[in-house]
Design a protein around this motif. Structure first.
Motif, short mmCIF file in Angstrom:
data_model
loop_
_atom_site.label_atom_id
_atom_site.label_comp_id
_atom_site.label_asym_id
_atom_site.label_seq_id
_atom_site.Cartn_x
_atom_site.Cartn_y
_atom_site.Cartn_z
N ALA A 11 0.85 -1.19 0.00
CA ALA A 11 0.00 0.00 0.00
C ALA A 11 0.88 1.24 0.00
O ALA A 11 1.93 1.27 0.66
N PRO A 12 0.51 2.28 -0.74
CA PRO A 12 1.35 3.50 -0.77
C PRO A 12 1.31 4.24 0.55
O PRO A 12 0.33 4.17 1.29
N THR A 13 2.38 4.95 0.83
CA THR A 13 2.44 5.78 2.04
C THR A 13 2.26 7.25 1.73
O THR A 13 1.84 8.01 2.59
N ALA A 14 2.59 7.66 0.49
CA ALA A 14 2.39 9.06 0.09
C ALA A 14 0.91 9.35 -0.04
O ALA A 14 0.14 8.48 -0.48
N PRO A 15 0.45 10.54 0.31
CA PRO A 15 -0.99 10.87 0.25
C PRO A 15 -1.50 10.86 -1.19
O PRO A 15 -0.77 11.18 -2.13
N ALA A 16 -2.77 10.49 -1.36
CA ALA A 16 -3.36 10.44 -2.70
C ALA A 16 -3.77 11.83 -3.18
O ALA A 16 -3.74 12.11 -4.38
N ALA A 17 -4.16 12.72 -2.27
CA ALA A 17 -4.61 14.06 -2.65
C ALA A 17 -3.44 14.91 -3.12
O ALA A 17 -2.32 14.79 -2.63
N VAL A 18 -3.70 15.79 -4.09
CA VAL A 18 -2.64 16.62 -4.66
C VAL A 18 -2.08 17.57 -3.61
O VAL A 18 -0.88 17.74 -3.48
#
Length: 328
Positions: A42-49
């Motif tokens: 699972a990604p750790t960086a946020p999905a929102a811009v």
């Protein structure tokens, strides 16, 4: 005496039409592979811009790169050398990803150009058979468009959904587009909030135009550009309920022209995508796309690339059928 032929029943007409749609969509891409299910964390960086500035973007690109490296390691451990190699290239420090998720075939948003200062932003929505293993095609298209558009422009390759394979039934329906549309709407809304003064365009290739059709009413953009399109699933521009200027183009040798522009209501689904976007009845502004085929819309020097770039820049492209829109 010649026997009188009975007219085909409506059921038989629907069956034959469905067969035509299947053949037209599947045959030109025989051998194409669908997205592979390769394990990824699972990604750790946020999905929102989020906030867009030179400093925040550098941090975001670095965080997303960490997620790509983690996915590359898992793919290598799984024994998928092809996916691992593709992800190694995506993890290059010179590349810029706003978001990344290696699961379920893969999702990513790669930026070409300087998003922090861009006055013109184009979001490129790809069609079928696009995943991390075939990503080079999408990257080449985005690169060509950014170069043609010049300084002050940024292009985002939005691989934000699991694209259908041309060898699976999903290519004949809008189901994947229905799943993808909310994500595209959220992404464009975030861009609009992050860069409120910039001109936004959404560019939709092939099945990507079905995604854009489903998302159109919720996209606050200046232009919606459909090219190599099998249809949007809607009868005309008015049915899209968009304030954007809707453009459409098709290369003279694009096999998509042979797809029957039908929309068949079957018991459990709807097959086909309806009106041809370059037809007068659809109501789009048709731009010249030259003599190219289905994968040639971003070919350097082509009328299609020139026309699409002019739309991104807020300029008027050459209309279809004019000398200015023909290949040199």
């Amino acid at each position: 005496m010649v026997p009188r032929l009975r007219p085909l029943s409506s059921r038989l007409r629907r069956t034959l039409s469905a067969a035509l749609v299947t053949a037209a969509l599947a045959v030109p891409a025989m051998g194409a592979a669908g997205p592979a299910d390769v394990p990824a964390p699972a990604p750790t960086a946020p999905a929102a811009v989020g906030t867009v500035s030179t400093a925040t973007l550098a941090e975001r690109y670095a965080a997303t790169r960490t997620d790509i490296v983690a996915a590359e390691r898992m793919a290598a451990a799984h024994g998928d050398r092809g996916r691992a190699t593709a992800l190694t290239g995506m993890a290059d420090p010179a590349r810029q990803f706003l978001f990344f998720d290696g699961r379920d075939g893969g999702r990513s948003g790669e930026v070409f150009g300087d998003l922090a200062t861009a006055q013109r932003i184009a979001v490129l929505v790809p069609g079928a058979d696009t995943d991390f293993d075939s990503y080079g095609r999408l990257r080449a298209d985005a690169t060509a468009l950014q170069r043609q558009s010049g300084d002050g422009s940024a292009v985002i390759a939005w691989l934000g959904y699991r694209t259908p394979s041309t060898k699976e039934p999903a290519i004949l329906t809008a189901d994947r587009a229905d799943q993808a549309a909310p994500g595209l709407q959220r992404f464009v809304a975030q861009l609009r909030a992050a860069r409120p003064g910039s001109r936004l365009s959404v560019l939709c290739h092939s099945y990507g135009s079905v995604v854009c059709g489903r998302a159109a009413s919720g996209l606050d953009v200046s232009d919606l550009v459909l090219f190599g399109s099998p249809g949007t699933g809607y009868d005309n521009v008015a049915a899209l309920h968009t304030k954007a200027t809707v453009w459409a183009g098709r290369g003279a040798t694009d096999w998509i022209a042979d797809v029957p522009h039908l929309k068949l209501e079957l018991p459990f689904t709807t097959v086909g995508f309806g009106t041809d976007p370059v037809s007068p009845g659809f109501g789009a502004r048709v731009f010249a796309a030259g003599s190219g085929g289905h994968s040639d819309y971003f070919k350097p020097g082509s009328p299609a690339l020139t026309g699409i770039a002019r739309i991104v820049l807020g300029q008027t492209p050459a209309p279809a059928g004019t000398p200015a829109g023909r290949d040199a």
